[in-house]
Design a protein around this motif. Structure first.
Motif, PDB file in Angstrom:
ATOM      1  N   SER A 297       0.788  -1.233   0.000  1.00 46.14           N
ATOM      2  CA  SER A 297       0.000   0.000   0.000  1.00 46.14           C
ATOM      3  C   SER A 297       0.817   1.279   0.000  1.00 46.14           C
ATOM      4  CB  SER A 297      -0.942   0.005   1.218  1.00 46.14           C
ATOM      5  OG  SER A 297      -0.182  -0.147   2.415  1.00 46.14           O
ATOM      6  N   THR A 298       2.121   1.196   0.239  1.00 45.75           N
ATOM      7  CA  THR A 298       2.934   2.415   0.303  1.00 45.75           C
ATOM      8  C   THR A 298       4.194   2.251  -0.537  1.00 45.75           C
ATOM      9  OG1 THR A 298       4.254   1.682   2.208  1.00 45.75           O
ATOM     10  CG2 THR A 298       2.144   2.785   2.680  1.00 45.75           C
ATOM     11  N   PRO A 299       4.778   3.379  -1.005  1.00 45.48           N
ATOM     12  CA  PRO A 299       6.044   3.301  -1.753  1.00 45.48           C
ATOM     13  C   PRO A 299       7.162   2.646  -0.944  1.00 45.48           C
ATOM     14  CG  PRO A 299       5.036   5.459  -2.027  1.00 45.48           C
ATOM     15  CD  PRO A 299       4.235   4.755  -0.983  1.00 45.48           C
ATOM     16  N   ALA A 300       7.153   2.860   0.384  1.00 44.16           N
ATOM     17  CA  ALA A 300       8.194   2.270   1.223  1.00 44.16           C
ATOM     18  C   ALA A 300       8.111   0.749   1.192  1.00 44.16           C
ATOM     19  CB  ALA A 300       8.053   2.774   2.658  1.00 44.16           C
ATOM     20  N   GLU A 301       6.894   0.205   1.288  1.00 44.53           N
ATOM     21  CA  GLU A 301       6.748  -1.245   1.266  1.00 44.53           C
ATOM     22  C   GLU A 301       7.068  -1.802  -0.121  1.00 44.53           C
ATOM     23  OE1 GLU A 301       3.804  -4.638   3.161  1.00 44.53           O
ATOM     24  OE2 GLU A 301       2.961  -2.712   2.577  1.00 44.53           O
ATOM     25  N   GLU A 302       6.739  -1.057  -1.162  1.00 45.04           N
ATOM     26  CA  GLU A 302       7.091  -1.489  -2.519  1.00 45.04           C
ATOM     27  C   GLU A 302       8.600  -1.559  -2.677  1.00 45.04           C
ATOM     28  OE1 GLU A 302       5.188   1.174  -5.197  1.00 45.04           O
ATOM     29  OE2 GLU A 302       3.164   0.496  -4.705  1.00 45.04           O
TER      30      GLU A 302
END
Length: 333
Positions: A297-302
């Motif tokens: 759900s977030t760029p950090a997790e991607e």
């Protein structure tokens, strides 16, 4: 003072022997000129060390070959049969429990491999003893024995052997006394993760995860060729993640298993941020990786998303990792 000098001289010689062994292992067949180039040792020192290795059977002198200047030169071959490795790998298949036996030389090449159904009426101690005796009788050069087991089989004496628990009566110590050989135990996921690292060759941090519906999940980490272990030698006990609700088993129902598998992978991504994850499974729904990506759900997790493979080579990676561990044990003896 003299004693200190003797210890220092011995340590230097052992270090130089290690350099020669490694160079010959890598080259397989070499000359003193090539060994000089690979190790930086003088020709005089190399000749002395080669004589020691020949007398111990670790090296075999071969025919004349060409040196760097084109002149005939004696060749030296690493004797991969000087010591052998015996691997026992316990695994489940089709509701039954098996032990695989394999014998390997110092190049890791398999000389013999077979599997046997484990008799539930026998204890692991007797099962292992009987199998080890057969192979030690047939292969007199066996110098180390490694045993891998599924995490959900680890308990009692086997568990204490893996945890290196000095206060327990360990199965490994019992077998070492029985056969006068070093014997060690490892969980299959730790060994498989190391085997995966060796197979990939270009990954710094690798995680292996066993996710099989109806079974206890397990996880291993390997960083720069070293298996990461926690206190008492245990790590990666992901069955105790809160989302398993103290049950500690991946659900059999496919949708529940799929959801929990994805949540488990996301948690592992955040714990150590591995660059590569090998998921050993048998019956998770196809498209798991695509569904995982959709839930980020977030760029950090991607950014945390590693390269992921769905693998069916758990046993192959486990044996490969156990061979590497056995070779390391032999180097330390």
């Amino acid at each position: 003072m003299h004693k200190n000098l003797t210890i220092t001289s011995k340590s230097i010689r052992e270090q130089n022997l290690h350099l020669i062994r490694k160079a010959l292992h890598d080259e397989q067949v070499s000359t003193t000129s090539v060994l000089h180039e690979k190790t930086g040792l003088s020709i005089v020192t190399i000749n002395k060390l080669l004589n020691l290795l020949i007398s111990s059977g670790e090296v075999i002198q071969g025919d004349k070959g060409c040196s760097l200047n084109g002149r005939p030169a004696a060749t030296y071959r690493f004797n991969e049969m000087n010591k052998l490795i015996l691997i026992l790998s316990v695994y489940h298949r089709s509701g039954h429990k098996y032990v695989g036996y394999s014998v390997h030389n110092l190049f890791g090449e398999c000389l013999e491999r077979r599997e046997e159904l484990i008799d539930d009426k026998q204890t692991y101690t007797n099962e292992f003893k009987n199998g080890m005796e057969r192979y030690i009788d047939r292969y007199k050069k066996i110098a180390v024995i490694g045993v891998s087991m599924p995490s959900d089989d680890v308990g009692g004496r086997v568990g204490s052997a893996i945890r290196h628990d000095s206060h327990a009566s360990r199965l490994s110590s019992h077998l070492e006394i029985q056969f006068n050989l070093p014997v060690f135990f490892e969980t299959d996921i730790n060994a498989a993760t190391l085997g995966c690292y060796k197979r990939l060759k270009d990954q710094e941090c690798v995680s292996g995860i066993i996710l099989i519906p109806g079974k206890i999940p397990s996880c291993g980490f390997c960083y720069n060729g070293q298996v990461l272990r926690g206190k008492d030698g245990m790590a990666g006990e992901i069955r105790y993640f809160p989302m398993y609700n103290d049950v500690g088993v991946l659900p059999i129902e496919s949708l529940q298993a799929d959801d929990l598998a994805i949540r488990t992978i996301r948690a592992i991504m955040c714990v150590l941020n591995p660059g590569y994850v090998s998921i050993y499974t048998e019956s998770l729904k196809p498209g798991l990786i695509d569904r995982l990506r959709k839930q980020l759900s977030t760029p950090a997790e991607e950014a945390l998303l590693p390269k992921i493979e769905i693998s069916d080579v758990l046993r192959e990676d486990t044996v490969s990792g156990m061979v590497s561990m056995c070779l390391e044990k032999l180097e330390s003896l």
